[in-house]
Structure formats: structure tokens, C-alpha cells
Design a protein around this motif. Structure first.
Motif, PDB file in Angstrom:
ATOM      1  N   PRO A  81      -8.012  14.451   1.536  1.00 37.77           N
ATOM      2  CA  PRO A  81      -7.927  14.072   2.943  1.00 37.77           C
ATOM      3  C   PRO A  81      -6.901  14.904   3.694  1.00 37.77           C
ATOM      4  O   PRO A  81      -5.945  15.425   3.111  1.00 37.77           O
ATOM      5  CB  PRO A  81      -7.504  12.603   2.882  1.00 37.77           C
ATOM      6  CG  PRO A  81      -6.835  12.463   1.559  1.00 37.77           C
ATOM      7  CD  PRO A  81      -7.527  13.402   0.631  1.00 37.77           C
ATOM      8  N   VAL A  82      -7.094  15.013   5.006  1.00 41.24           N
ATOM      9  CA  VAL A  82      -6.163  15.759   5.852  1.00 41.24           C
ATOM     10  C   VAL A  82      -5.242  14.823   6.625  1.00 41.24           C
ATOM     11  O   VAL A  82      -4.343  15.290   7.334  1.00 41.24           O
ATOM     12  CB  VAL A  82      -6.920  16.671   6.838  1.00 41.24           C
ATOM     13  CG1 VAL A  82      -7.725  17.712   6.074  1.00 41.24           C
ATOM     14  CG2 VAL A  82      -7.816  15.862   7.766  1.00 41.24           C
ATOM     15  N   GLY A  83      -5.448  13.521   6.511  1.00 41.98           N
ATOM     16  CA  GLY A  83      -4.584  12.571   7.182  1.00 41.98           C
ATOM     17  C   GLY A  83      -4.798  11.182   6.626  1.00 41.98           C
ATOM     18  O   GLY A  83      -5.789  10.912   5.958  1.00 41.98           O
ATOM     19  N   HIS A  84      -3.845  10.298   6.881  1.00 44.25           N
ATOM     20  CA  HIS A  84      -3.974   8.929   6.400  1.00 44.25           C
ATOM     21  C   HIS A  84      -3.135   8.007   7.268  1.00 44.25           C
ATOM     22  O   HIS A  84      -2.260   8.452   8.014  1.00 44.25           O
ATOM     23  CB  HIS A  84      -3.546   8.816   4.938  1.00 44.25           C
ATOM     24  CG  HIS A  84      -2.060   8.898   4.743  1.00 44.25           C
ATOM     25  ND1 HIS A  84      -1.389  10.103   4.699  1.00 44.25           N
ATOM     26  CD2 HIS A  84      -1.114   7.936   4.609  1.00 44.25           C
ATOM     27  CE1 HIS A  84      -0.089   9.877   4.528  1.00 44.25           C
ATOM     28  NE2 HIS A  84       0.107   8.580   4.472  1.00 44.25           N
ATOM     29  N   ALA A  85      -3.398   6.717   7.151  1.00 46.76           N
ATOM     30  CA  ALA A  85      -2.607   5.688   7.820  1.00 46.76           C
ATOM     31  C   ALA A  85      -2.671   4.427   6.993  1.00 46.76           C
ATOM     32  O   ALA A  85      -3.686   4.138   6.362  1.00 46.76           O
ATOM     33  CB  ALA A  85      -3.129   5.417   9.238  1.00 46.76           C
ATOM     34  N   LEU A  86      -1.583   3.670   6.976  1.00 50.44           N
ATOM     35  CA  LEU A  86      -1.519   2.398   6.262  1.00 50.44           C
ATOM     36  C   LEU A  86      -1.203   1.291   7.264  1.00 50.44           C
ATOM     37  O   LEU A  86      -0.453   1.499   8.215  1.00 50.44           O
ATOM     38  CB  LEU A  86      -0.440   2.436   5.180  1.00 50.44           C
ATOM     39  CG  LEU A  86      -0.704   3.381   4.009  1.00 50.44           C
ATOM     40  CD1 LEU A  86       0.571   3.609   3.210  1.00 50.44           C
ATOM     41  CD2 LEU A  86      -1.792   2.822   3.119  1.00 50.44           C
ATOM     42  N   GLY A  87      -1.774   0.119   7.052  1.00 53.82           N
ATOM     43  CA  GLY A  87      -1.518  -0.975   7.968  1.00 53.82           C
ATOM     44  C   GLY A  87      -2.282  -2.217   7.569  1.00 53.82           C
ATOM     45  O   GLY A  87      -2.977  -2.239   6.552  1.00 53.82           O
ATOM     46  N   PRO A  88      -2.194  -3.272   8.390  1.00 58.56           N
ATOM     47  CA  PRO A  88      -2.756  -4.569   7.992  1.00 58.56           C
ATOM     48  C   PRO A  88      -4.258  -4.696   8.195  1.00 58.56           C
ATOM     49  O   PRO A  88      -4.849  -5.645   7.700  1.00 58.56           O
ATOM     50  CB  PRO A  88      -2.012  -5.549   8.913  1.00 58.56           C
ATOM     51  CG  PRO A  88      -1.707  -4.740  10.136  1.00 58.56           C
ATOM     52  CD  PRO A  88      -1.422  -3.336   9.635  1.00 58.56           C
ATOM     53  N   ASN A  89      -4.901  -3.812   8.919  1.00 53.99           N
ATOM     54  CA  ASN A  89      -6.314  -3.996   9.250  1.00 53.99           C
ATOM     55  C   ASN A  89      -7.195  -3.043   8.440  1.00 53.99           C
ATOM     56  O   ASN A  89      -7.392  -3.230   7.270  1.00 53.99           O
ATOM     57  CB  ASN A  89      -6.523  -3.816  10.758  1.00 53.99           C
ATOM     58  CG  ASN A  89      -5.782  -4.874  11.549  1.00 53.99           C
ATOM     59  OD1 ASN A  89      -5.844  -6.050  11.223  1.00 53.99           O
ATOM     60  ND2 ASN A  89      -5.058  -4.471  12.581  1.00 53.99           N
ATOM     61  N   THR A 103      -4.529  10.001  -2.676  1.00 56.95           N
ATOM     62  CA  THR A 103      -5.155   8.716  -2.992  1.00 56.95           C
ATOM     63  C   THR A 103      -4.363   7.569  -2.383  1.00 56.95           C
ATOM     64  O   THR A 103      -3.143   7.639  -2.209  1.00 56.95           O
ATOM     65  CB  THR A 103      -5.251   8.479  -4.510  1.00 56.95           C
ATOM     66  OG1 THR A 103      -3.938   8.409  -5.065  1.00 56.95           O
ATOM     67  CG2 THR A 103      -6.044   9.580  -5.183  1.00 56.95           C
ATOM     68  N   LEU A 104      -5.084   6.513  -2.060  1.00 59.07           N
ATOM     69  CA  LEU A 104      -4.467   5.248  -1.688  1.00 59.07           C
ATOM     70  C   LEU A 104      -4.169   4.452  -2.944  1.00 59.07           C
ATOM     71  O   LEU A 104      -4.987   4.391  -3.862  1.00 59.07           O
ATOM     72  CB  LEU A 104      -5.421   4.438  -0.815  1.00 59.07           C
ATOM     73  CG  LEU A 104      -5.505   4.778   0.663  1.00 59.07           C
ATOM     74  CD1 LEU A 104      -6.703   4.067   1.284  1.00 59.07           C
ATOM     75  CD2 LEU A 104      -4.229   4.371   1.373  1.00 59.07           C
ATOM     76  N   ASN A 105      -2.999   3.815  -2.972  1.00 63.66           N
ATOM     77  CA  ASN A 105      -2.599   3.029  -4.129  1.00 63.66           C
ATOM     78  C   ASN A 105      -2.153   1.652  -3.648  1.00 63.66           C
ATOM     79  O   ASN A 105      -1.204   1.543  -2.861  1.00 63.66           O
ATOM     80  CB  ASN A 105      -1.445   3.717  -4.862  1.00 63.66           C
ATOM     81  CG  ASN A 105      -1.799   5.125  -5.274  1.00 63.66           C
ATOM     82  OD1 ASN A 105      -2.448   5.331  -6.286  1.00 63.66           O
ATOM     83  ND2 ASN A 105      -1.365   6.105  -4.486  1.00 63.66           N
ATOM     84  N   PHE A 106      -2.850   0.628  -4.094  1.00 63.33           N
ATOM     85  CA  PHE A 106      -2.527  -0.741  -3.702  1.00 63.33           C
ATOM     86  C   PHE A 106      -1.967  -1.490  -4.914  1.00 63.33           C
ATOM     87  O   PHE A 106      -2.439  -1.313  -6.038  1.00 63.33           O
ATOM     88  CB  PHE A 106      -3.769  -1.463  -3.193  1.00 63.33           C
ATOM     89  CG  PHE A 106      -4.390  -0.831  -1.970  1.00 63.33           C
ATOM     90  CD1 PHE A 106      -3.738  -0.844  -0.754  1.00 63.33           C
ATOM     91  CD2 PHE A 106      -5.637  -0.226  -2.051  1.00 63.33           C
ATOM     92  CE1 PHE A 106      -4.301  -0.270   0.371  1.00 63.33           C
ATOM     93  CE2 PHE A 106      -6.221   0.345  -0.930  1.00 63.33           C
ATOM     94  CZ  PHE A 106      -5.542   0.332   0.281  1.00 63.33           C
ATOM     95  N   GLY A 160       0.824  -1.206   0.000  1.00 63.56           N
ATOM     96  CA  GLY A 160       0.000   0.000   0.000  1.00 63.56           C
ATOM     97  C   GLY A 160       0.854   1.250   0.000  1.00 63.56           C
ATOM     98  O   GLY A 160       1.939   1.281   0.588  1.00 63.56           O
ATOM     99  N   GLY A 161       0.366   2.282  -0.651  1.00 65.75           N
ATOM    100  CA  GLY A 161       1.044   3.572  -0.666  1.00 65.75           C
ATOM    101  C   GLY A 161       0.030   4.696  -0.672  1.00 65.75           C
ATOM    102  O   GLY A 161      -1.171   4.478  -0.879  1.00 65.75           O
ATOM    103  N   TYR A 162       0.512   5.901  -0.462  1.00 63.75           N
ATOM    104  CA  TYR A 162      -0.351   7.086  -0.430  1.00 63.75           C
ATOM    105  C   TYR A 162       0.360   8.204  -1.169  1.00 63.75           C
ATOM    106  O   TYR A 162       1.526   8.518  -0.879  1.00 63.75           O
ATOM    107  CB  TYR A 162      -0.630   7.492   1.020  1.00 63.75           C
ATOM    108  CG  TYR A 162      -1.491   8.722   1.157  1.00 63.75           C
ATOM    109  CD1 TYR A 162      -2.879   8.636   1.053  1.00 63.75           C
ATOM    110  CD2 TYR A 162      -0.926   9.974   1.388  1.00 63.75           C
ATOM    111  CE1 TYR A 162      -3.674   9.755   1.175  1.00 63.75           C
ATOM    112  CE2 TYR A 162      -1.716  11.105   1.519  1.00 63.75           C
ATOM    113  CZ  TYR A 162      -3.093  10.990   1.415  1.00 63.75           C
ATOM    114  OH  TYR A 162      -3.881  12.103   1.539  1.00 63.75           O
ATOM    115  N   ALA A 163      -0.323   8.808  -2.145  1.00 65.54           N
ATOM    116  CA  ALA A 163       0.272   9.896  -2.920  1.00 65.54           C
ATOM    117  C   ALA A 163      -0.837  10.728  -3.538  1.00 65.54           C
ATOM    118  O   ALA A 163      -1.839  10.183  -4.022  1.00 65.54           O
ATOM    119  CB  ALA A 163       1.187   9.344  -4.017  1.00 65.54           C
ATOM    120  N   ASP A 164      -0.665  12.055  -3.498  1.00 67.55           N
ATOM    121  CA  ASP A 164      -1.602  12.985  -4.133  1.00 67.55           C
ATOM    122  C   ASP A 164      -3.039  12.766  -3.672  1.00 67.55           C
ATOM    123  O   ASP A 164      -3.988  12.856  -4.449  1.00 67.55           O
ATOM    124  CB  ASP A 164      -1.526  12.871  -5.665  1.00 67.55           C
ATOM    125  CG  ASP A 164      -0.144  13.232  -6.197  1.00 67.55           C
ATOM    126  OD1 ASP A 164       0.490  14.139  -5.617  1.00 67.55           O
ATOM    127  OD2 ASP A 164       0.301  12.603  -7.163  1.00 67.55           O
TER     128      ASP A 164
END
Length: 259
Positions: A226-234, A199-202, A193-197
Motif C-alpha cells: 500500500p501507498v497509504g494507510h489510516a487507523l481509527g474506530p470506523n 500490513t494491518l495488525n490487530f 490496531g497497528g501498521y507495519a511492513d
């Protein structure tokens, strides 16, 4: 991933990004009223046992299935528990997309009051919470590997609410199935997973037995940055921690994901 959002779309790698106005109550160019326009088609509605009913929306290149509360229980048996979520056949994109308003998850903390299907869309009416009317509408536009979700929030007075979203990727092919040789568990590689511009990109990249080299991708974006994000397994919204169906044998009455 949790972030303030109003609309999101889940896209396959070859799809172009789709955006729906965040405030569209005065428009009439969508498939139905509420979040996507003023027009209504004939609808069939249900108000009982919504968590036990499947909710399906399809286009010519996308299928999205959850339950009539707007949640995404593990579904199906060809690949046990993986036949729901968002698909751009022959590839699955996401296990599901969940929304929270002021930290209350739609479909769980705020169960749907009714579920309706029209021509090419389905609609979840969550009634009123703290003076805010909540509605979700999903459709899969023809010609694009995309699922579009519109949320409409209405209040009689000016106010600010927190809007968050979780998306859980599950990039995998529709075949092989769970019992073939090789089986689904052998060809399904870990997602990144990644985050750019905004959007989430998987991605799922690699070589699997029986399918060879592949590069699958899904993008989740919004018309509101969005004003914030998080990536993780859940990140399964109210379905965390997940009840996981075993690969075979007796399963619990309801699962959130598969082994």
C-alpha cells in the motif's frame, strides 16, 4: 483503513501469510477462474435480492460470512450481530473487508450483478464500471487460519485505477454468548490496531471474566504494497456510519454492527 490493494488475507496469529498473484489470469493453480486461476467447478448462481442472501465460504480452520453483494451486515443471535465476518474458530478476527475502485465501493456503489458458489469458493461479479470489468473471489484454504480474497480488474485499454480497502477488526471468542454469565460484552475487550511492513495488525490482549488471560491477533496484508494507510474506530467501507443493533430488544431490519 483505506489503501490501494489488489488482494488481502485475514490471518489468525498462528497462521502463515498467504499470497496470491495480483495478475493470475494465465494461471490454473487456483480453485476457480478469474482472480485465482482458469479452472471452473460447477457453480450455482443467483442474480436477485443479493443483499438479502447470506454468502458463506469455509475451510477447515476459517469461516467467512457476509451477504451476496460482498458486504457484511450484522448477523446472528448467539452473540447478537457478531456471527458474520471472518472467524478462525474459536476466535473472530474481523467484522468485514470492503473494497473500493476509484472511490466506488463494491457491493454498494457497485452492486453485484451475480453471486456464484463453487467447490470451496464463492465469486461476486460486479459487471463493468467505466470500462473496467470487476470480479471478486474468496476462498478459505484448508490448513490455515486465513481467508484469501482475489480481485480481478480487466480493461480493453491500458489505464490506472485507484484501489482501496477497509478492514474492521472484531477480535472476540465464540463463547460466552450474549445471554450467558458472564456474557459476550463482558469478555470482549477493546482491540488495538497497528501498521507495519505493509500490513494491518490487530490485537486484543488482557484478562476477561470467565476466559482469563488471552492474546488474540489478526493480520491483513496484500501482495501489493500500500501507498497509504489510516487507523481509527470506523473503516467499514460503505457501511459507515454504522447502524448498531441494540444488545437486546427490537432491532432495525438491518444493522452494520452490534452493541
Amino acid at each position: 483503513m483505506r489503501k490501494p490493494l489488489l488482494l488481502c488475507s485475514a490471518l489468525a496469529l498462528v497462521a502463515t501469510a498467504l499470497a496470491v498473484p495480483a495478475s493470475a489470469e494465465s494461471r490454473s493453480d487456483g480453485p476457480a477462474g478469474g482472480a485465482l486461476g482458469d479452472r471452473r467447478t460447477p457453480e450455482l448462481s443467483e442474480m436477485t435480492r443479493l443483499g438479502d442472501r447470506r454468502a458463506l465460504v469455509t475451510g477447515d480452520r476459517t469461516i467467512a460470512m457476509g451477504d451476496a453483494n460482498g458486504l457484511y451486515p450484522a448477523t446472528g443471535w448467539h452473540i447478537r450481530g457478531e456471527m458474520g465476518g471472518v472467524w478462525a474458530p474459536p476466535v473472530k478476527l474481523l467484522d468485514g473487508i470492503w473494497f473500493a475502485v476509484d472511490d466506488a465501493w463494491l457491493g454498494a456503489d457497485v452492486p453485484a450483478a451475480s453471486y456464484s458458489t463453487g467447490w470451496g469458493y464463492h465469486r461476486f461479479d460486479y459487471g463493468s464500471r467505466d470500462g473496467v470489468q470487476l470480479e471478486r473471489l474468496d476462498f478459505a484454504p484448508d490448513g490455515a487460519s486465513a481467508n484469501v480474497i482475489g480481485l480481478t480488474l480487466r480493461s480493453d485499454s491500458r489505464r490506472t485505477v485507484s484501489l482501496a480497502m477497509d478492514a474492521h477488526s472484531e477480535l472476540m471468542p465464540a463463547y460466552p454468548w450474549g445471554w450467558t454469565t458472564p456474557g459476550a460484552a463482558e469478555v470482549n475487550l477493546p482491540d488495538t490496531g497497528g501498521y507495519a511492513d505493509g500490513t494491518l495488525n490487530f490485537r486484543e490482549q488482557g484478562t476477561s471474566p470467565g476466559t482469563g488471560a488471552h492474546d488474540y491477533a489478526a493480520v491483513v496484508g496484500s501482495t501489493i504494497r500500500p501507498v497509504g494507510h489510516a487507523l481509527g474506530p470506523n473503516h467499514r467501507g460503505p457501511q459507515d456510519p454504522a447502524v448498531v443493533c441494540p444488545a437486546d430488544g427490537t432491532a432495525p431490519p438491518r444493522c452494520d454492527d452490534s452493541a
